[in-house]
Design a protein around this motif. Sequence first.
Motif, PDB file in Angstrom:
ATOM      1  N   ASP A  56       0.826  -1.213   0.000  1.00 46.36           N
ATOM      2  CA  ASP A  56       0.000   0.000   0.000  1.00 46.36           C
ATOM      3  C   ASP A  56       0.863   1.269   0.000  1.00 46.36           C
ATOM      4  N   LEU A  57       1.806   1.316  -0.925  1.00 44.69           N
ATOM      5  CA  LEU A  57       2.799   2.399  -0.941  1.00 44.69           C
ATOM      6  C   LEU A  57       2.353   3.559  -1.838  1.00 44.69           C
ATOM      7  N   ASP A  58       2.490   4.768  -1.324  1.00 43.40           N
ATOM      8  CA  ASP A  58       2.202   5.996  -2.070  1.00 43.40           C
ATOM      9  C   ASP A  58       3.481   6.819  -2.193  1.00 43.40           C
ATOM     10  N   LEU A  59       3.671   7.445  -3.361  1.00 44.52           N
ATOM     11  CA  LEU A  59       4.839   8.310  -3.534  1.00 44.52           C
ATOM     12  C   LEU A  59       4.625   9.229  -4.728  1.00 44.52           C
ATOM     13  N   ALA A  60       4.978  10.494  -4.568  1.00 36.80           N
ATOM     14  CA  ALA A  60       4.981  11.424  -5.698  1.00 36.80           C
ATOM     15  C   ALA A  60       6.379  12.009  -5.825  1.00 36.80           C
ATOM     16  N   VAL A  61       6.886  12.039  -7.053  1.00 38.78           N
ATOM     17  CA  VAL A  61       8.221  12.592  -7.314  1.00 38.78           C
ATOM     18  C   VAL A  61       8.079  13.770  -8.266  1.00 38.78           C
ATOM     19  N   ASP A  62       8.602  14.917  -7.853  1.00 42.11           N
ATOM     20  CA  ASP A  62       8.544  16.118  -8.682  1.00 42.11           C
ATOM     21  C   ASP A  62       9.550  16.012  -9.834  1.00 42.11           C
ATOM     22  N   ASP A  63       9.207  16.623 -10.947  1.00 39.16           N
ATOM     23  CA  ASP A  63      10.091  16.460 -12.120  1.00 39.16           C
ATOM     24  C   ASP A  63      11.408  17.236 -12.015  1.00 39.16           C
ATOM     25  N   ARG A  64      11.594  18.027 -10.945  1.00 34.95           N
ATOM     26  CA  ARG A  64      12.875  18.725 -10.751  1.00 34.95           C
ATOM     27  C   ARG A  64      13.628  18.173  -9.542  1.00 34.95           C
ATOM     28  N   GLU A  65      13.205  17.019  -9.076  1.00 30.78           N
ATOM     29  CA  GLU A  65      13.663  16.558  -7.764  1.00 30.78           C
ATOM     30  C   GLU A  65      14.768  15.500  -7.825  1.00 30.78           C
ATOM     31  N   ILE A  66      15.619  15.502  -6.765  1.00 26.11           N
ATOM     32  CA  ILE A  66      16.431  14.324  -6.451  1.00 26.11           C
ATOM     33  C   ILE A  66      15.877  13.781  -5.135  1.00 26.11           C
ATOM     34  N   LEU A  67      15.296  12.592  -5.195  1.00 24.65           N
ATOM     35  CA  LEU A  67      14.710  11.956  -4.013  1.00 24.65           C
ATOM     36  C   LEU A  67      15.576  10.771  -3.612  1.00 24.65           C
ATOM     37  N   GLY A  68      16.015  10.743  -2.371  1.00 23.62           N
ATOM     38  CA  GLY A  68      16.779   9.610  -1.863  1.00 23.62           C
ATOM     39  C   GLY A  68      15.859   8.605  -1.195  1.00 23.62           C
ATOM     40  N   ILE A  69      16.168   7.318  -1.350  1.00 20.48           N
ATOM     41  CA  ILE A  69      15.426   6.276  -0.634  1.00 20.48           C
ATOM     42  C   ILE A  69      16.410   5.469   0.186  1.00 20.48           C
ATOM     43  N   ILE A  70      16.153   5.394   1.497  1.00 18.35           N
ATOM     44  CA  ILE A  70      16.965   4.559   2.372  1.00 18.35           C
ATOM     45  C   ILE A  70      16.057   3.535   3.048  1.00 18.35           C
ATOM     46  N   GLY A  84      18.156  18.557 -16.340  1.00 19.99           N
ATOM     47  CA  GLY A  84      16.697  18.403 -16.424  1.00 19.99           C
ATOM     48  C   GLY A  84      16.151  17.003 -16.194  1.00 19.99           C
ATOM     49  N   THR A  85      16.909  16.150 -15.498  1.00 17.79           N
ATOM     50  CA  THR A  85      16.421  14.795 -15.224  1.00 17.79           C
ATOM     51  C   THR A  85      16.049  14.656 -13.746  1.00 17.79           C
ATOM     52  N   ALA A  86      14.861  14.131 -13.486  1.00 22.48           N
ATOM     53  CA  ALA A  86      14.461  13.810 -12.107  1.00 22.48           C
ATOM     54  C   ALA A  86      15.162  12.517 -11.701  1.00 22.48           C
ATOM     55  N   ILE A  87      15.556  12.439 -10.422  1.00 21.03           N
ATOM     56  CA  ILE A  87      16.339  11.289  -9.977  1.00 21.03           C
ATOM     57  C   ILE A  87      15.750  10.697  -8.703  1.00 21.03           C
ATOM     58  N   VAL A  88      15.623   9.383  -8.683  1.00 20.59           N
ATOM     59  CA  VAL A  88      15.301   8.672  -7.449  1.00 20.59           C
ATOM     60  C   VAL A  88      16.486   7.764  -7.161  1.00 20.59           C
ATOM     61  N   TRP A  89      17.038   7.915  -5.977  1.00 20.16           N
ATOM     62  CA  TRP A  89      18.338   7.307  -5.674  1.00 20.16           C
ATOM     63  C   TRP A  89      18.256   6.482  -4.390  1.00 20.16           C
TER      64      TRP A  89
END
Length: 238
Positions: free
Chosen positions: A22-36, A188-193
């Motif tokens: 039941d996971l929710d997540l929104a990532v902005d197109d200008r964002e670097i989002l880290g996941i730990i 101009g690339t969004a990143i999820v790391w």
Amino acid sequence: MTNILEIAGLGRRFGGLAVINDLDLAVDDREILGIIGPNGAGKTTLFNLVAGVLLPSAGSIRYQGREISRLSTWDRCRLGIGRTYQIPRPFVHMSVFENVLTAAVHGGGQSIAQARTQAETMLELTGLARDHNRPAGALTLLDLKRLELCRALAIGPRLLLLDEIAGGLTDAEVDTLLAIIQRVHAAGTAIVWIEHVIRALRRSCHRIAVLHDGAFIAVGAPEDVLSNAHVKTIYLGE
Ligand SMILES: Nc1ncnc2c1ncn2[C@@H]1O[C@H](COP(=O)(O)OP(=O)(O)OP(=O)(O)O)[C@@H](O)[C@H]1O
Ligand SMILES: [Mg+2]
């Protein structure tokens, strides 16, 4: 602000085991989002769901406003979702250049002429130009990580998913990689790391999300999340 990625109610089970729940997540197109998150939390499984390696058991994944959760990996790749693998997977008997060219042609859907230019540009950006003709199987760990990144960049991603790209590198090598990632983001690339090297995330991410047992237990500014008592207990072992 526009969300490039919107995940809602996402679930994935393996037999009786709910790995994403039941996971929710929104990532902005200008964002670097880290996941730990701890080992086995479901981080790579989440990337596999976004990239199309796995299909969800429940929920939706929207990319640039479009539902993609049932599309093939290659369709998602052509839409601009690039990813690196936790364990680098080059074609070991092909040269560095051929590896990147293959990604640009087959992953990015580019003509051979376009792909050549794209491959050369990305080899230059990732510091691999001098290794152009070397077999990928002969690279050091840092260069394998560069190649992993270079192949993902060759498709021309709008969303880049990095799975532990800094793991196993020295501090200086992490700095090198960080500089490249920041340039990619600036272009101009969004990143999820996904990363266990917290120092790298602290220096680059706008937000950090903490995954535990397949759901996010904290999402926010790096300093807030990393000083959160619950996060410290679960992940940082304090
Ligand atoms: N194809 C699969 N079949 C069955 N179980 C799986 C499969 N893929 C992952 N799992 C299980 O799902 C859980 C989460 O695995 P995942 O690789 O997503 O964790 P992770 O957060 O990336 O961990 P790490 O930090 O070690 O890379 C683990 O218990 C793993 O064994
Ligand atoms: Mg993983």
